[in-house]
Design a protein around this motif. Structure first.
Motif, PDB file in Angstrom:
ATOM      1  N   ARG A  47      12.328   7.853  -5.476  1.00 28.64           N
ATOM      2  CA  ARG A  47      13.033   8.974  -6.099  1.00 28.64           C
ATOM      3  C   ARG A  47      12.861  10.249  -5.281  1.00 28.64           C
ATOM      4  O   ARG A  47      13.812  11.012  -5.103  1.00 28.64           O
ATOM      5  N   ARG A  48      11.668  10.455  -4.773  1.00 28.41           N
ATOM      6  CA  ARG A  48      11.431  11.624  -3.931  1.00 28.41           C
ATOM      7  C   ARG A  48      12.287  11.578  -2.672  1.00 28.41           C
ATOM      8  O   ARG A  48      12.825  12.596  -2.226  1.00 28.41           O
ATOM      9  N   GLU A  49      12.433  10.382  -2.105  1.00 28.82           N
ATOM     10  CA  GLU A  49      13.221  10.213  -0.880  1.00 28.82           C
ATOM     11  C   GLU A  49      14.721  10.133  -1.159  1.00 28.82           C
ATOM     12  O   GLU A  49      15.532  10.044  -0.235  1.00 28.82           O
ATOM     13  N   ARG A  50      15.077  10.095  -2.448  1.00 30.36           N
ATOM     14  CA  ARG A  50      16.482  10.039  -2.879  1.00 30.36           C
ATOM     15  C   ARG A  50      17.193   8.789  -2.363  1.00 30.36           C
ATOM     16  O   ARG A  50      18.310   8.835  -1.844  1.00 30.36           O
TER      17      ARG A  50
ATOM     18  N   VAL B 104       4.017  -0.690  -8.418  1.00 30.77           N
ATOM     19  CA  VAL B 104       5.467  -0.625  -8.621  1.00 30.77           C
ATOM     20  C   VAL B 104       5.873   0.789  -9.024  1.00 30.77           C
ATOM     21  O   VAL B 104       6.858   1.346  -8.505  1.00 30.77           O
ATOM     22  N   ASP B 105       5.126   1.379  -9.943  1.00 29.69           N
ATOM     23  CA  ASP B 105       5.444   2.724 -10.418  1.00 29.69           C
ATOM     24  C   ASP B 105       5.386   3.737  -9.279  1.00 29.69           C
ATOM     25  O   ASP B 105       6.253   4.620  -9.156  1.00 29.69           O
ATOM     26  N   GLN B 106       4.376   3.633  -8.433  1.00 29.25           N
ATOM     27  CA  GLN B 106       4.238   4.570  -7.321  1.00 29.25           C
ATOM     28  C   GLN B 106       5.370   4.404  -6.308  1.00 29.25           C
ATOM     29  O   GLN B 106       5.885   5.394  -5.767  1.00 29.25           O
ATOM     30  N   LEU B 107       5.774   3.175  -6.049  1.00 26.83           N
ATOM     31  CA  LEU B 107       6.878   2.933  -5.111  1.00 26.83           C
ATOM     32  C   LEU B 107       8.175   3.527  -5.639  1.00 26.83           C
ATOM     33  O   LEU B 107       8.962   4.110  -4.883  1.00 26.83           O
ATOM     34  N   ILE B 108       8.397   3.400  -6.921  1.00 32.46           N
ATOM     35  CA  ILE B 108       9.601   3.970  -7.520  1.00 32.46           C
ATOM     36  C   ILE B 108       9.566   5.495  -7.437  1.00 32.46           C
ATOM     37  O   ILE B 108      10.583   6.135  -7.121  1.00 32.46           O
TER      38      ILE B 108
ATOM     39  N   PHE C  43      16.256  -6.233   9.033  1.00 30.90           N
ATOM     40  CA  PHE C  43      14.879  -6.511   8.608  1.00 30.90           C
ATOM     41  C   PHE C  43      13.862  -5.665   9.389  1.00 30.90           C
ATOM     42  O   PHE C  43      14.039  -5.396  10.569  1.00 30.90           O
ATOM     43  N   GLY C  44      12.795  -5.288   8.702  1.00 26.25           N
ATOM     44  CA  GLY C  44      11.708  -4.555   9.345  1.00 26.25           C
ATOM     45  C   GLY C  44      12.165  -3.251   9.951  1.00 26.25           C
ATOM     46  O   GLY C  44      11.720  -2.849  11.025  1.00 26.25           O
ATOM     47  N   ALA C  45      13.043  -2.536   9.217  1.00 21.53           N
ATOM     48  CA  ALA C  45      13.715  -1.376   9.795  1.00 21.53           C
ATOM     49  C   ALA C  45      12.811  -0.176   9.976  1.00 21.53           C
ATOM     50  O   ALA C  45      13.176   0.772  10.691  1.00 21.53           O
ATOM     51  N   GLU C  46      11.617  -0.171   9.388  1.00 21.28           N
ATOM     52  CA  GLU C  46      10.707   0.935   9.639  1.00 21.28           C
ATOM     53  C   GLU C  46      10.274   0.980  11.109  1.00 21.28           C
ATOM     54  O   GLU C  46       9.813   2.014  11.605  1.00 21.28           O
TER      55      GLU C  46
ATOM     56  N   SER D 283       0.847  -1.191   0.000  1.00 22.93           N
ATOM     57  CA  SER D 283       0.000   0.000   0.000  1.00 22.93           C
ATOM     58  C   SER D 283       0.879   1.237   0.000  1.00 22.93           C
ATOM     59  O   SER D 283       1.678   1.438   0.928  1.00 22.93           O
ATOM     60  N   THR D 284       0.730   2.077  -1.012  1.00 19.53           N
ATOM     61  CA  THR D 284       1.517   3.311  -1.037  1.00 19.53           C
ATOM     62  C   THR D 284       1.066   4.270   0.059  1.00 19.53           C
ATOM     63  O   THR D 284       1.871   5.053   0.570  1.00 19.53           O
ATOM     64  N   GLU D 285      -0.197   4.214   0.426  1.00 15.72           N
ATOM     65  CA  GLU D 285      -0.676   5.048   1.519  1.00 15.72           C
ATOM     66  C   GLU D 285      -0.007   4.638   2.838  1.00 15.72           C
ATOM     67  O   GLU D 285       0.426   5.491   3.624  1.00 15.72           O
ATOM     68  N   TYR D 286       0.091   3.338   3.058  1.00 10.53           N
ATOM     69  CA  TYR D 286       0.775   2.847   4.250  1.00 10.53           C
ATOM     70  C   TYR D 286       2.242   3.273   4.216  1.00 10.53           C
ATOM     71  O   TYR D 286       2.806   3.682   5.243  1.00 10.53           O
ATOM     72  N   MET D 287       2.869   3.170   3.056  1.00 11.95           N
ATOM     73  CA  MET D 287       4.270   3.587   2.920  1.00 11.95           C
ATOM     74  C   MET D 287       4.425   5.056   3.304  1.00 11.95           C
ATOM     75  O   MET D 287       5.380   5.425   3.997  1.00 11.95           O
ATOM     76  N   GLU D 288       3.512   5.892   2.856  1.00  8.34           N
ATOM     77  CA  GLU D 288       3.601   7.324   3.158  1.00  8.34           C
ATOM     78  C   GLU D 288       3.459   7.597   4.651  1.00  8.34           C
ATOM     79  O   GLU D 288       4.147   8.457   5.211  1.00  8.34           O
ATOM     80  N   GLN D 289       2.584   6.854   5.310  1.00  6.74           N
ATOM     81  CA  GLN D 289       2.271   7.148   6.708  1.00  6.74           C
ATOM     82  C   GLN D 289       3.148   6.393   7.702  1.00  6.74           C
ATOM     83  O   GLN D 289       3.516   6.941   8.754  1.00  6.74           O
ATOM     84  N   GLN D 290       3.488   5.127   7.366  1.00  7.44           N
ATOM     85  CA  GLN D 290       4.112   4.256   8.353  1.00  7.44           C
ATOM     86  C   GLN D 290       5.530   3.796   8.004  1.00  7.44           C
ATOM     87  O   GLN D 290       6.137   3.081   8.795  1.00  7.44           O
ATOM     88  N   VAL D 291       6.031   4.197   6.858  1.00  7.53           N
ATOM     89  CA  VAL D 291       7.363   3.726   6.479  1.00  7.53           C
ATOM     90  C   VAL D 291       8.325   4.881   6.216  1.00  7.53           C
ATOM     91  O   VAL D 291       9.303   5.060   6.959  1.00  7.53           O
ATOM     92  N   TRP D 292       8.065   5.672   5.184  1.00  5.09           N
ATOM     93  CA  TRP D 292       9.030   6.708   4.811  1.00  5.09           C
ATOM     94  C   TRP D 292       9.354   7.664   5.949  1.00  5.09           C
ATOM     95  O   TRP D 292      10.545   7.998   6.148  1.00  5.09           O
ATOM     96  N   PRO D 293       8.375   8.111   6.743  1.00  4.08           N
ATOM     97  CA  PRO D 293       8.731   9.039   7.829  1.00  4.08           C
ATOM     98  C   PRO D 293       9.722   8.454   8.834  1.00  4.08           C
ATOM     99  O   PRO D 293      10.502   9.200   9.442  1.00  4.08           O
ATOM    100  N   TYR D 294       9.699   7.127   8.994  1.00  7.28           N
ATOM    101  CA  TYR D 294      10.546   6.488  10.009  1.00  7.28           C
ATOM    102  C   TYR D 294      11.857   5.950   9.436  1.00  7.28           C
ATOM    103  O   TYR D 294      12.714   5.489  10.190  1.00  7.28           O
ATOM    104  N   LEU D 295      12.011   6.020   8.126  1.00  7.00           N
ATOM    105  CA  LEU D 295      13.287   5.640   7.519  1.00  7.00           C
ATOM    106  C   LEU D 295      14.234   6.826   7.416  1.00  7.00           C
ATOM    107  O   LEU D 295      15.458   6.641   7.354  1.00  7.00           O
ATOM    108  N   ARG D 296      13.689   8.024   7.397  1.00  5.99           N
ATOM    109  CA  ARG D 296      14.533   9.200   7.156  1.00  5.99           C
ATOM    110  C   ARG D 296      15.604   9.378   8.209  1.00  5.99           C
ATOM    111  O   ARG D 296      16.725   9.774   7.908  1.00  5.99           O
TER     112      ARG D 296
END
Length: 515
Positions: A86-89, A78-82, A337-340, A37-50
C-alpha cells in the motif's frame, strides 16, 4: 462494500476488473524467498522495483511460515507485506506456496514433513519415496485447503475494502516431477479402478485408466488427481473470499515426456480437463522461459481461458513478448521472474543462475540473463501504463492489432486495417536486444498509433484504392489520461523511414489522400 476483484469476459474480451475497472498487471514476480522477510523486502526488493514502473507485484505466502503449529495461524508477515504494498501504491498477487511448488513439497510445515505416516509420500516406478507428498493423500489435501481457507478469510478481514490483493495463485507449477505417475500403494489401487464419470463423459471413454487411455493413462490419471485436489483447495478459499484464482503450468517442452515436466500440471493439452473439473479456478496459465512466446500464448488464450503470464524469462527480449501478449490477447498480467534483480547492482543479486539448477528446471541460461533488462522494461511499463485506458477503449471496437517476430527468418508482416494496410519490416536484433514487436491502435479517421520496438514501417493504401496516400503528421509522444500528448514532430529525414529502434516508443501517424 466495494466491488471484489473479478476476472470476467465482456463483449468477447477477458479482463481483470479491480474496483469495477479493467486492470492489466504490469508486474514483477519476486524470487521465491524474498517475501519471507519484511526487512529483506525493505532493503533488497522495494528500492529496486520502483524504477520498473510496476503497478503490481507477485509474491509468495508460505504455508510453513503461517502455520508452524498445526491449527495455529500467524499472519503478521502477510499483514506487513500488504502494508508495504500500500505504501508503494502497488497491487499484489499472492502465490500460495502450499502442498506443491515445482512438483515438490518443500513449503509444507515441519509437522507435516515429519509425520510421513499420515502425510505419505509419492513414490516412483521403483517404489522409492519422492520429495513430494502424494496428491492421493486426502489428509494433506484437507490440511492445505483448511490453511488456504484461513488465509483467504484473513485477507477478506484486512483487505476486503481496499483490495490491495487482487488475485491468488493456487500452488505453484504442480505435478509430479521425475515420474510419470505416483506409484504409492493408494495410487496403485486407484489406478486399477474404473475411470470417474466426469472423465468418462469428457473423453467419451470407459473402463480402467489403462483400458481407457492406454500408454497415456498415467498422465491423465495424474491430471485428474491434481485437478481434484486443486479444486478442493480453491473452493475452500473462495467460500471465504472469492478473489480470482489461477494455476500456473511448467509448460510441456523437450524432452516432452511426463515426469520431465511435472506430470499432472495444467499443460495446454489438458486445458479442457482443467476447465471442466476446476470451476473455481479462473485461469490456467503458462510460465514462459522458452523463446516461442507466440505459440504458447496461442495455446493458452482462448474462449474459455484468459491469458495471464505470471512468470516470464528475464532477458531484454521480454518487452517484445509484453507488447505482443497485451496487444494480441489482452493478457491480464505480464510478470518477469525475479524482477528485483533487474535494477540491482550485479554484486548484490541473489538470483544468479546456477547451471545445475537451470538444467534441472530445463531453462536456457539465456532466459535468465537480466543485464540491462530493468531500464528497458521500466520504459515499456511506463509507456504501456499510460496507454492502457486508450487500449481498453480501442479494443472494444476491434481496433487493436499486434505483431511479433518469432525467428530470424521472418522478415516482416503486412497488417490489414480498415482504411489502410501497414507494412512492418523487422529490424535485426542482437542477442541482448528486443526482437521486433508492437501494438497498433487504429484511431479515428486516417490515423493510427504505433507502440513498438525494433521495427520499420510504412502506411499503404488498400490494394483497390486508386488515390495516393500522404502524411499529415508523424510524431512521437505519450498518452496521458486517454489523450495523446505530442512530444516531437518527426519530419524530413525521419519521415522517409518511419522506425522505432531498440527502446520502445509511441508514435502517431495522421495521413491524407491526394490524386
Amino acid at each position: 462494500m466495494t466491488e471484489i476483484p473479478v476476472i470476467k469476459k465482456e463483449n468477447g474480451i477477458w479482463s481483470l476488473f479491480v474496483d469495477g475497472k479493467p486492470f492489466t498487471m504490469l508486474s514483477a514476480e519476486l524470487h521465491n524467498s524474498s517475501a519471507s522477510s519484511t526487512e529483506y523486502m525493505e532493503q533488497q526488493v522495494w528500492p529496486y522495483l520502483r524504477g520498473l514502473n510496476v503497478n503490481s507485484v507477485l509474491l509468495p505466502v508460505y504455508w510453513e511460515m503461517i502455520e508452524t503449529v498445526r491449527g495455529e495461524f500467524d499472519f503478521s508477515l502477510v499483514d506487513q507485506l500488504i502494508r508495504q504494498a500500500r505504501r508503494e501504491r502497488v497491487k499484489l498477487g499472492i502465490l500460495w506456496f502450499g502442498l506443491w511448488k515445482n512438483g515438490i513439497s518443500s513449503y509444507v510445515p515441519a509437522w507435516m514433513k515429519q509425520d510421513q505416516e499420515t502425510y505419505f509420500r509419492a513414490r516412483d516406478r521403483e517404489g522409492a519415496a519422492m520429495d513430494v507428498i502424494s496428491p492421493f493423500c486426502q489428509a494433506a489435501v484437507h490440511a492445505d485447503a483448511a490453511a488456504f481457507g484461513r488465509l483467504m478469510e484473513h485477507l477478506r478481514e484486512i483487505d476486503g475494502e481496499e483490495h490491495t490483493v487482487i488475485l491468488v495463485q493456487v500452488e505453484n507449477e504442480i505435478g509430479l516431477l521425475g515420474s510419470d505417475m505416483d506409484y504409492s500403494e493408494v495410487a496403485r489401487e486407484e489406478y486399477q479402478k474404473e475411470i470417474p464419470q466426469s472423465i468418462a463423459a469428457l473423453y467419451d471413454k470407459s473402463g480402467t485408466w489403462r483400458e481407457a487411455f492406454q500408454e497415456e493413462a498415467p498422465e491423465v490419471f495424474m491430471e485428474y488427481t491434481y485437478v481434484s485436489a486443486v479444486e478442493k483447495i480453491a473452493y475452500t478459499g473462495k467460500t471465504q473470499y472469492p478473489l480470482p484464482m489461477y494455476v500456473n503450468a511448467w509448460i510441456e517442452k523437450f524432452p516432452w515426456r511426463p515426469g520431465g515436466y511435472p506430470s499432472g500440471g495444467p499443460i495446454a493439452r489438458f486445458l479442457p480437463l482443467w476447465k471442466a473439473l476446476a470451476p473455481h479456478i479462473s485461469a490456467c496459465v503458462p510460465d514462459i522461459y522458452t523463446a516461442n512466446t507466440k505459440e504458447v500464448c496461442r495455446e493458452y488464450a482462448g474462449e474459455e481461458n484468459p491469458l495471464l503470464i505470471p512468470e516470464h524469462r528475464r532477458d531484454r527480449k521480454n518487452i517484445s513478448a509484453l507488447l505482443y501478449a497485451i496487444g494480441k490477447y489482452q493478457a491480464l498480467c505480464f510478470s518477469p521472474f525475479g524482477a528485483e534483480d533487474f535494477m540491482m547492482p550485479l554484486e548484490q543479486r541473489t538470483g544468479i543462475a546456477n547451471p545445475v539448477v537451470m538444467k534441472i528446471l530445463n531453462i536456457d541460461m539465456k532466459a535468465w540473463q537480466c543485464d540491462g533488462t530493468g531500464e528497458w522494461l521500466g520504459c515499456a511499463y511506463q509507456l504501456l501504463g499510460k496507454a492502457l485506458d486508450t487500449i481498453y477503449r480501442y479494443r472494444t471496437k476491434g481496433k487493436v492489432h499486434s505483431f511479433i517476430r518469432e525467428n530470424e527468418y521472418e522478415k516482416g508482416v503486412v497488417l490489414s486495417l480498415a482504411a489502410c494496410d501497414v507494412r512492418i519490416d523487422y529490424l535485426d536484433s542482437g542477442e541482448d536486444t528486443p526482437k521486433a514487436a508492437g501494438i497498433i491502435l487504429e484511431g479515428e479517421e486516417n490515423e493510427l498509433y504505433m507502440i513498438g520496438v525494433s521495427c520499420r514501417y510504412g502506411i499503404l493504401a488498400k490494394k483497390e484504392e486508386h488515390r495516393k496516400l500522404g502524411i499529415l503528421e508523424y510524431s512521437e509522444g505519450v498518452f496521458e489520461e486517454d489523450q495523446y500528448i505530442r512530444k516531437r514532430i518527426l519530419n524530413g529525414d525521419e519521415r522517409y523511414c518511419m522506425m522505432i529502434l531498440d527502446n520502445p516508443q509511441l508514435q502517431y501517424i495522421k495521413w491524407y489522400w491526394y490524386e
